[in-house]
Design a protein around this motif. Structure first.
Motif, mmCIF file in Angstrom:
data_model
loop_
_atom_site.group_PDB
_atom_site.id
_atom_site.type_symbol
_atom_site.label_atom_id
_atom_site.label_comp_id
_atom_site.label_asym_id
_atom_site.label_seq_id
_atom_site.Cartn_x
_atom_site.Cartn_y
_atom_site.Cartn_z
ATOM 1 N N GLN A 150 34.983 33.558 59.392
ATOM 2 C CA GLN A 150 34.385 34.357 58.317
ATOM 3 C C GLN A 150 34.865 35.796 58.388
ATOM 4 O O GLN A 150 35.219 36.399 57.369
ATOM 5 C CB GLN A 150 32.858 34.314 58.406
ATOM 6 C CG GLN A 150 32.143 35.094 57.317
ATOM 7 C CD GLN A 150 32.224 34.432 55.949
ATOM 8 O OE1 GLN A 150 32.752 33.329 55.823
ATOM 9 N NE2 GLN A 150 31.701 35.089 54.932
ATOM 10 N N LEU A 151 34.892 36.356 59.603
ATOM 11 C CA LEU A 151 35.398 37.716 59.769
ATOM 12 C C LEU A 151 36.878 37.775 59.416
ATOM 13 O O LEU A 151 37.338 38.730 58.774
ATOM 14 C CB LEU A 151 35.183 38.189 61.213
ATOM 15 C CG LEU A 151 35.639 39.619 61.531
ATOM 16 C CD1 LEU A 151 34.897 40.627 60.670
ATOM 17 C CD2 LEU A 151 35.434 39.920 63.016
ATOM 18 N N ALA A 152 37.619 36.733 59.806
ATOM 19 C CA ALA A 152 39.049 36.665 59.477
ATOM 20 C C ALA A 152 39.246 36.590 57.970
ATOM 21 O O ALA A 152 40.110 37.268 57.391
ATOM 22 C CB ALA A 152 39.679 35.448 60.158
ATOM 23 N N TRP A 153 38.428 35.766 57.310
ATOM 24 C CA TRP A 153 38.542 35.600 55.864
ATOM 25 C C TRP A 153 38.220 36.894 55.126
ATOM 26 O O TRP A 153 38.954 37.297 54.218
ATOM 27 C CB TRP A 153 37.596 34.486 55.396
ATOM 28 C CG TRP A 153 37.460 34.408 53.911
ATOM 29 C CD1 TRP A 153 38.447 34.065 53.017
ATOM 30 C CD2 TRP A 153 36.299 34.707 53.126
ATOM 31 N NE1 TRP A 153 37.959 34.125 51.723
ATOM 32 C CE2 TRP A 153 36.650 34.511 51.766
ATOM 33 C CE3 TRP A 153 34.995 35.093 53.437
ATOM 34 C CZ2 TRP A 153 35.737 34.705 50.729
ATOM 35 C CZ3 TRP A 153 34.097 35.290 52.404
ATOM 36 C CH2 TRP A 153 34.466 35.093 51.070
ATOM 37 N N GLU A 154 37.149 37.553 55.520
ATOM 38 C CA GLU A 154 36.776 38.796 54.856
ATOM 39 C C GLU A 154 37.856 39.860 55.026
ATOM 40 O O GLU A 154 38.183 40.583 54.082
ATOM 41 C CB GLU A 154 35.443 39.308 55.409
ATOM 42 C CG GLU A 154 34.249 38.449 54.999
ATOM 43 C CD GLU A 154 32.936 38.976 55.552
ATOM 44 O OE1 GLU A 154 32.938 40.093 56.124
ATOM 45 O OE2 GLU A 154 31.911 38.285 55.429
ATOM 46 N N SER A 155 38.414 39.955 56.229
ATOM 47 C CA SER A 155 39.464 40.950 56.488
ATOM 48 C C SER A 155 40.720 40.631 55.691
ATOM 49 O O SER A 155 41.340 41.521 55.099
ATOM 50 C CB SER A 155 39.788 40.986 57.988
ATOM 51 O OG SER A 155 38.647 41.306 58.749
ATOM 52 N N ALA A 156 41.102 39.338 55.671
ATOM 53 C CA ALA A 156 42.315 38.938 54.952
ATOM 54 C C ALA A 156 42.156 39.099 53.449
ATOM 55 O O ALA A 156 43.080 39.541 52.756
ATOM 56 C CB ALA A 156 42.662 37.490 55.304
ATOM 57 N N ASP A 157 40.985 38.738 52.920
ATOM 58 C CA ASP A 157 40.774 38.872 51.483
ATOM 59 C C ASP A 157 40.671 40.332 51.063
ATOM 60 O O ASP A 157 41.096 40.700 49.963
ATOM 61 C CB ASP A 157 39.513 38.110 51.059
ATOM 62 C CG ASP A 157 39.834 36.668 50.714
ATOM 63 O OD1 ASP A 157 40.845 36.155 51.227
ATOM 64 O OD2 ASP A 157 39.086 36.054 49.934
ATOM 65 N N SER A 158 40.106 41.145 51.924
ATOM 66 C CA SER A 158 40.076 42.577 51.656
ATOM 67 C C SER A 158 41.500 43.117 51.576
ATOM 68 O O SER A 158 41.845 43.883 50.678
ATOM 69 C CB SER A 158 39.290 43.303 52.757
ATOM 70 O OG SER A 158 39.366 44.698 52.586
ATOM 71 N N LEU A 159 42.341 42.671 52.514
ATOM 72 C CA LEU A 159 43.734 43.115 52.541
ATOM 73 C C LEU A 159 44.494 42.674 51.300
ATOM 74 O O LEU A 159 45.176 43.474 50.654
ATOM 75 C CB LEU A 159 44.427 42.564 53.792
ATOM 76 C CG LEU A 159 45.911 42.918 53.931
ATOM 77 C CD1 LEU A 159 46.067 44.374 54.350
ATOM 78 C CD2 LEU A 159 46.600 41.999 54.948
ATOM 79 N N LYS A 160 44.359 41.394 50.941
ATOM 80 C CA LYS A 160 45.201 40.867 49.864
ATOM 81 C C LYS A 160 44.780 41.358 48.481
ATOM 82 O O LYS A 160 45.495 41.116 47.511
ATOM 83 C CB LYS A 160 45.206 39.343 49.888
ATOM 84 C CG LYS A 160 43.954 38.663 49.383
ATOM 85 C CD LYS A 160 44.104 37.148 49.493
ATOM 86 C CE LYS A 160 42.870 36.433 48.958
ATOM 87 N NZ LYS A 160 42.945 34.982 49.168
ATOM 88 N N SER A 161 43.660 42.055 48.394
ATOM 89 C CA SER A 161 43.266 42.612 47.099
ATOM 90 C C SER A 161 43.466 44.120 47.019
ATOM 91 O O SER A 161 43.298 44.707 45.942
ATOM 92 C CB SER A 161 41.793 42.282 46.808
ATOM 93 O OG SER A 161 40.956 42.760 47.837
ATOM 94 N N GLU A 162 43.861 44.757 48.119
ATOM 95 C CA GLU A 162 44.023 46.213 48.106
ATOM 96 C C GLU A 162 45.482 46.651 48.162
ATOM 97 O O GLU A 162 45.775 47.829 47.998
ATOM 98 C CB GLU A 162 43.264 46.830 49.293
ATOM 99 C CG GLU A 162 43.870 46.491 50.644
ATOM 100 C CD GLU A 162 43.023 46.973 51.821
ATOM 101 O OE1 GLU A 162 42.041 47.689 51.594
ATOM 102 O OE2 GLU A 162 43.358 46.623 52.968
ATOM 103 N N ILE A 163 46.397 45.721 48.379
ATOM 104 C CA ILE A 163 47.798 46.100 48.629
ATOM 105 C C ILE A 163 48.663 46.063 47.373
ATOM 106 O O ILE A 163 49.892 46.071 47.453
ATOM 107 C CB ILE A 163 48.428 45.191 49.712
ATOM 108 C CG1 ILE A 163 48.266 43.716 49.339
ATOM 109 C CG2 ILE A 163 47.831 45.495 51.074
ATOM 110 C CD1 ILE A 163 48.921 42.751 50.342
ATOM 111 N N TRP A 164 48.024 46.052 46.189
ATOM 112 C CA TRP A 164 48.769 46.015 44.935
ATOM 113 C C TRP A 164 48.442 47.241 44.074
ATOM 114 O O TRP A 164 47.347 47.785 44.162
ATOM 115 C CB TRP A 164 48.417 44.753 44.144
ATOM 116 C CG TRP A 164 48.328 43.510 44.964
ATOM 117 C CD1 TRP A 164 47.214 42.787 45.249
ATOM 118 C CD2 TRP A 164 49.405 42.856 45.642
ATOM 119 N NE1 TRP A 164 47.530 41.712 46.046
ATOM 120 C CE2 TRP A 164 48.870 41.727 46.315
ATOM 121 C CE3 TRP A 164 50.777 43.100 45.737
ATOM 122 C CZ2 TRP A 164 49.643 40.859 47.062
ATOM 123 C CZ3 TRP A 164 51.557 42.243 46.500
ATOM 124 C CH2 TRP A 164 50.994 41.138 47.142
#
Length: 448
Positions: A361-375
């Motif tokens: 869950q922590l991995a998912w939240e961190s990864a999803d946060s990343l993949k929505s902020e890098i554009w």
């Protein structure tokens, strides 16, 4: 490149009443999306079905989730974040009514397909918008806690599923549809009190609208910041840029876009495939009598694991990705190694299930946060939707593969995915952009 003068000032605000409305809008929307997707597993309890059809319900939902995110990603970039919400809410309401009227498996699939289509739209717009709405000092923390509320939707689905066993499938189905309509009514009220994304308005060249929205919702903040703290705003945005040796006002290169897309895709696939295999497939395939319990216990464990996100604005996101993917790999490795134990001892099974939910869950939240902020803002929804759509499409064959493997092979498949995810996290740690530690959204998006 668009100028972000107004949104930069709003970004430097503290947490206000308006942000509570925004948080409520996004959190309730996430609960509805989580509920909608988890319902695909619950559908199998409404009818007497062979294993293939029980898994088909989840595969079908993943397909429509993918279609939803890929269509609504570009749409929200074109018409705006708030306007897109009203479209997704309308579709949700129609799907809720259809669920209540459903009387066979085919109609149930159609209803849940429409529901998850709306869920994909809803979640994608929320993930696109959160970085643009939340103030810099609280951006990552608020994002991850909002994401965490999605698990509450799965818990509600688990409760609905329990009615199929303790009461009747018909009652479970009717409750499922009514819950959708109640949540939509609540969302309509909440979203009336939130603004359009000021950052998106500026990126779209709608400066007058951005100023109007800022004056309507953030006038005291803008006035205070403009008169006393503008130098601090500039420092907050530009200092992180120097830290990563970036050239201000330079667009992200095509090579960087491809690199970011591939890393985000691997990180997302690891979470999506393994979460689907354990939470949504393990029950219907191997433990059909434990579907409600697996949904409720697993998602509650994930929810509490996700609360670690409260520290997100103090941490390095690159480090969190590595640690969380490593701990997730260890958890799934234990699940694999101890197959002969937990299949005979339910206590061991529940312990391992909890471990395999908390760290992912922590991995998912961190990864999803990343993949929505890098554009870039003007293409954030499009890139995010495409990335997430491909992720869900890739997960579909693995859901089927999981249903035809032995239990030991099934758990090994999860381990292999987490090895790939950890490798991607390490690569991002070495070459990626640091987007944690309270930096502005301008840093990962390249819009200094």
């Amino acid at each position: 490149m668009a100028q972000f003068k107004i949104s930069k000032e709003v970004e430097e605000s503290g947490w206000t009443k308006v942000h509570w409305w925004i948080f409520a809008s996004f959190s309730v929307g996430m609960i509805l999306e989580g509920y909608s997707f988890a319902l695909s597993s619950v559908v199998s309890t409404w009818f007497t079905l062979p294993v293939f059809f029980r898994v088909l319900s989840v595969m079908w939902s993943s397909l429509w989730l993918a279609i939803g995110v890929m269509i609504f990603g570009p749409l929200t970039d074109k018409i705006g974040r708030k306007k897109t919400f009203y479209i997704s809410m309308t579709i949700f309401a129609i799907a809720g009514i259809l669920i209540i009227l459903t009387y066979n498996y085919v109609l149930a699939l159609l209803s849940v397909g429409l529901l998850t289509f709306a869920g994909g739209a809803e979640q994608n717009v929320i993930m696109t918008a959160m970085h643009e709405y939340y103030p810099r000092k609280h951006r990552n923390k608020a994002y991850m806690i909002t994401l965490d509320t999605i698990e509450l939707g799965s818990v509600i689905s688990g409760i609905v599923a329990s009615f199929s066993f303790s009461s009747s499938p018909l009652f479970s189905k009717e409750v499922a549809g009514v819950i959708v309509l109640v949540i939509i009514a609540l969302l309509v009220f909440i979203r009336y009190h939130m603004p359009e994304s000021i950052r998106w308005l500026e990126a779209s060249g709608k400066v007058d609208s951005a100023e109007s929205q800022a004056n309507k919702y953030f006038k005291p903040i803008i006035s205070n910041i403009s008169s006393t703290a503008t130098p601090l705003v500039n420092a907050a945005v530009q200092a992180p840029a120097k830290a990563i040796n970036a050239e201000p006002a330079k667009a992200i290169s095509s090579r960087s876009i491809i690199f970011r897309f591939i890393i985000a895709l691997i990180l997302a696939d690891t979470n999506t495939v393994t979460y689907g295999l354990v939470t949504y497939t393990l029950g219907p395939v191997f433990f059909p009598n434990l579907i409600p319990e697996i949904l409720m216990i697993g998602t509650l464990a994930a929810f509490f694991g996700g609360l670690l996100g409260f520290g997100a604005d103090r941490w390095s996101k690159k480090k969190v990705l590595v640690y969380s993917y490593l701990l997730s790999l260890i958890s799934f490795a234990l699940f694999y190694v101890l197959v002969s134990v937990w299949t005979k001892n339910l206590l061991v099974f529940w312990i391992l299930l909890i471990l395999s939910e908390v760290w992912p869950q922590l991995a998912w939240e961190s990864a999803d946060s990343l993949k929505s902020e890098i554009w870039p803002t003007i293409r954030r929804g499009t890139f995010l939707g495409l990335n997430r759509g491909i992720t869900f499409l890739i997960s579909i064959p693995f859901l089927y593969i999981g249903s035809v493997l032995t239990l030991s092979q099934y758990m090994l498949l999860n381990v292999i995915w987490w090895v790939a995810g950890l490798a991607a996290a390490i690569i991002w740690y070495i070459w990626g952009v640091e987007s944690g530690k309270g930096v502005s959204i301008a840093v990962p998006s390249g819009e200094y």
